[in-house]
Design a protein around this motif. Structure first.
Motif, mmCIF file in Angstrom:
data_model
loop_
_atom_site.group_PDB
_atom_site.id
_atom_site.type_symbol
_atom_site.label_atom_id
_atom_site.label_comp_id
_atom_site.label_asym_id
_atom_site.label_seq_id
_atom_site.Cartn_x
_atom_site.Cartn_y
_atom_site.Cartn_z
ATOM 1 N N ARG A 63 0.871 -1.194 -0.017
ATOM 2 C CA ARG A 63 0.063 0.138 0.039
ATOM 3 C C ARG A 63 1.089 1.263 -0.184
ATOM 4 N NH1 ARG A 63 -5.481 -0.743 1.247
ATOM 5 N NH2 ARG A 63 -6.016 -3.037 1.353
ATOM 6 N N LEU A 64 2.075 1.271 0.411
ATOM 7 C CA LEU A 64 2.991 2.325 0.435
ATOM 8 C C LEU A 64 3.698 2.311 -0.714
ATOM 9 C CD1 LEU A 64 4.181 2.335 4.320
ATOM 10 C CD2 LEU A 64 2.825 3.860 3.153
ATOM 11 N N VAL A 91 -4.041 6.627 2.427
ATOM 12 C CA VAL A 91 -3.839 5.236 2.465
ATOM 13 C C VAL A 91 -4.343 4.478 3.507
ATOM 14 C CG1 VAL A 91 -2.151 3.350 2.495
ATOM 15 C CG2 VAL A 91 -1.834 5.132 0.753
ATOM 16 N N GLU A 92 -5.144 3.087 3.661
ATOM 17 C CA GLU A 92 -5.493 2.843 4.874
ATOM 18 C C GLU A 92 -4.701 1.608 5.239
ATOM 19 O OE1 GLU A 92 -9.449 1.146 7.142
ATOM 20 O OE2 GLU A 92 -9.187 3.344 6.573
ATOM 21 N N ILE A 93 -4.178 1.068 6.235
ATOM 22 C CA ILE A 93 -3.466 -0.070 6.348
ATOM 23 C C ILE A 93 -3.949 -0.718 7.719
ATOM 24 C CG2 ILE A 93 -1.178 -0.730 7.494
ATOM 25 C CD1 ILE A 93 0.408 1.168 6.129
ATOM 26 N N ALA A 109 5.659 4.972 7.224
ATOM 27 C CA ALA A 109 4.907 5.844 6.686
ATOM 28 C C ALA A 109 4.990 7.373 6.941
ATOM 29 C CB ALA A 109 3.542 5.683 7.472
ATOM 30 N N HIS A 112 6.320 8.527 3.652
ATOM 31 C CA HIS A 112 5.307 8.675 2.563
ATOM 32 C C HIS A 112 4.667 10.077 2.572
ATOM 33 C CE1 HIS A 112 1.979 7.152 0.011
ATOM 34 N NE2 HIS A 112 1.296 7.755 0.786
ATOM 35 N N ASP A 115 -1.398 10.998 3.767
ATOM 36 C CA ASP A 115 -1.788 10.447 4.936
ATOM 37 C C ASP A 115 -2.148 8.973 4.816
ATOM 38 O OD1 ASP A 115 -2.510 13.047 5.730
ATOM 39 O OD2 ASP A 115 -4.543 12.963 5.404
ATOM 40 N N VAL A 116 -1.562 8.405 6.097
ATOM 41 C CA VAL A 116 -1.651 6.603 6.184
ATOM 42 C C VAL A 116 -2.372 6.616 7.487
ATOM 43 C CG1 VAL A 116 -0.460 4.689 6.003
ATOM 44 C CG2 VAL A 116 0.499 6.740 5.117
ATOM 45 N N THR A 155 -3.715 8.301 12.431
ATOM 46 C CA THR A 155 -3.394 8.538 10.995
ATOM 47 C C THR A 155 -1.863 9.395 11.098
ATOM 48 O OG1 THR A 155 -5.545 9.002 10.204
ATOM 49 C CG2 THR A 155 -3.873 9.886 8.950
#
Length: 441
Positions: A63-64, A91-93, A109, A112, A115-116, A155
């Motif tokens: 996802r990253l 992104v959601e993990i 993250a 990155h 927003d994660v 987040t």
């Protein structure tokens, strides 16, 4: 009860005698996957564990922006590309119950640009995250907490960079609060100096494991004490080189099988046991000897034989807390009381393991005392019962060990072992009922 699914733990009607091959170390797999995703060029990981925890790590890294593919039985990792100038889409993990995902990946993250959001299983929302959040904020990274303070969900508002420099962290609750920063430190803009300011430091071998993987990835890293006698780690800014590594077998996951040798008076051999290792599970060699087992090597194989006697033990488990559930199960089968201490941090694992162990061992007939930093176990006349796993893989395997000697012991949700050992049940049954050797005639 966490689940209505009950597994009838097999009773051993004869001594075990089996060769066991356990898959790759979860802890090493997680570290190598993350480092490979942050490396300069593609890497190859052989023997990487495939389990729920590592699948969650793989999903998080993908996802990253990393690409992870299995080719010819090896995991090929194409690194995360450099972050774009403009913020990327959110992104959601999902971390599941994997401590390595919920505590390692937020620091990654931060590199990155965007927003994660991190969330997890219901039990994960109770696990402490304060030191992770504090480290991020010390690095100037904005973090939004969506629920209870210091817990998931949260987040990370990544800006694509970490400034580095001197950082302080209280890792009394978990060594993962040290490893998380160390694993990304080479990407910081300046060298990182990380100082532990807590009263205790659990699972130091896991931090040394992290340091060893960093060095193998070409990163200059050192550990020592500062002027006040506090643990200090230093990591130089630099490139993470591509790697081709073979992941060691998971020695902690070998523990229940080795315990079966003592429990049944049999013999278990574990293949490919490393000569030297940073894995805490290597301590089983000493611990099981102290409890009455016979331990020796035959080439690359570690062998344990039960002598028919299991002695109680007084052990400081602070460096190897993940072994406590397996050791506690053996202590319940011993001929004298035991004290396992130095592991207050186990209250913040998949469940409060100290409370869970005291509760379940008492349920099957042992007399227990829950200590501030451990558990005291007095063996008794054990009886069958429903052994709750609390969605904790090591609690489930502890129940399986006791079931070798106690009829009618039923474990709740044995499937939780898939977290780190996907085919535990199949391996356990094969250990008890090995296939006969082929007839050469």
């Amino acid at each position: 009860m966490a689940s209505e699914v009950l597994w009838n733990a097999p009773f051993a009607d004869q001594p075990v005698d089996a060769l066991v091959r356990v898959p790759g170390s979860k802890s090493l797999t997680a570290r190598w996957m993350l480092l490979a995703a942050a490396a300069a060029e593609p890497s190859v990981l052989r023997g990487a564990l495939v389990s729920r925890d590592t699948r969650l790590m793989r999903d998080a890294l993908e996802r990253l922006g990393a690409v992870l593919e299995v080719q010819d039985g090896a995991l090929h990792v194409t690194p995360i590309p450099a972050p774009p100038t403009d913020p990327a889409d959110p992104v959601e993990i999902h971390t599941g119950l994997a401590g390595t995902v919920m505590r390692f990946v937020p620091l990654l993250a931060a590199l990155h640009h965007g927003d994660v959001r991190f969330t997890g299983d219901p039990a994960a929302l109770q696990r402490p995250m304060d030191p992770v959040i504090d480290l991020l904020r010390q690095q100037g990274v904005e973090v939004t907490e969506h629920g209870e303070t210091g817990r998931l969900p949260l987040t990370v508002h990544g800006t694509g960079k970490l400034p580095g420099g001197r950082l302080e962290v209280d890792a009394s609750g978990s060594s993962q609060f040290i490893s998380n920063m160390l694993l990304v430190a080479a990407h910081a803009e300046a060298d990182v100096e990380l100082v532990h300011i807590g009263e205790v430091l659990p699972s130091l071998p896991h931090i040394e494991m992290t340091m060893e993987t960093l060095r193998q990835a070409g990163i200059e890293a050192s550990h020592g004490l500062d002027g006040q006698g506090r643990h200090r780690w230093q990591v130089r800014h630099g490139e993470i080189r591509p790697m081709e590594v073979t992941v060691e077998p998971d020695l902690s996951n070998a523990g229940p099988f080795l315990a079966a040798a003592l429990a049944t008076g049999g013999t278990i051999a574990v293949d490919d046991w490393p000569e030297t290792t940073t894995q805490p599970g290597d301590a089983y060699r000493d611990l099981l000897t102290r409890m009455g087992g016979e331990v020796w090597r035959e080439g690359r194989t570690m062998c344990v034989r039960g002598t028919g006697e299991i002695h109680g033990i007084d052990a400081d488990m602070s460096a190897m807390g993940e072994l406590v559930p397996t050791m506690s199960a053996l202590c319940a089968l011993a001929d004298s009381p035991s004290r396992l201490t130095g592991v207050a941090h186990l209250r913040g694992h998949e469940t409060d393991r100290l409370k869970a162990l005291a509760t379940e061992l008492t349920k099957v007939g042992a007399r227990t005392a829950e200590l501030d930093d451990g558990v005291e176990i007095h063996p008794g006349e054990l009886r069958g019962a429903v052994f709750e796993s609390y969605e904790d893989h090591r609690m489930a395997t502890a129940g399986a060990i006791i079931g070798l000697r106690v009829p009618d012991l039923r474990v709740v949700d044995i499937g939780t072992t898939q977290k780190t050992l996907p085919d535990f049940v199949g391996m356990w049954l094969s250990m008890l009922h090995p296939e006969p050797a082929a007839d050469d005639a």
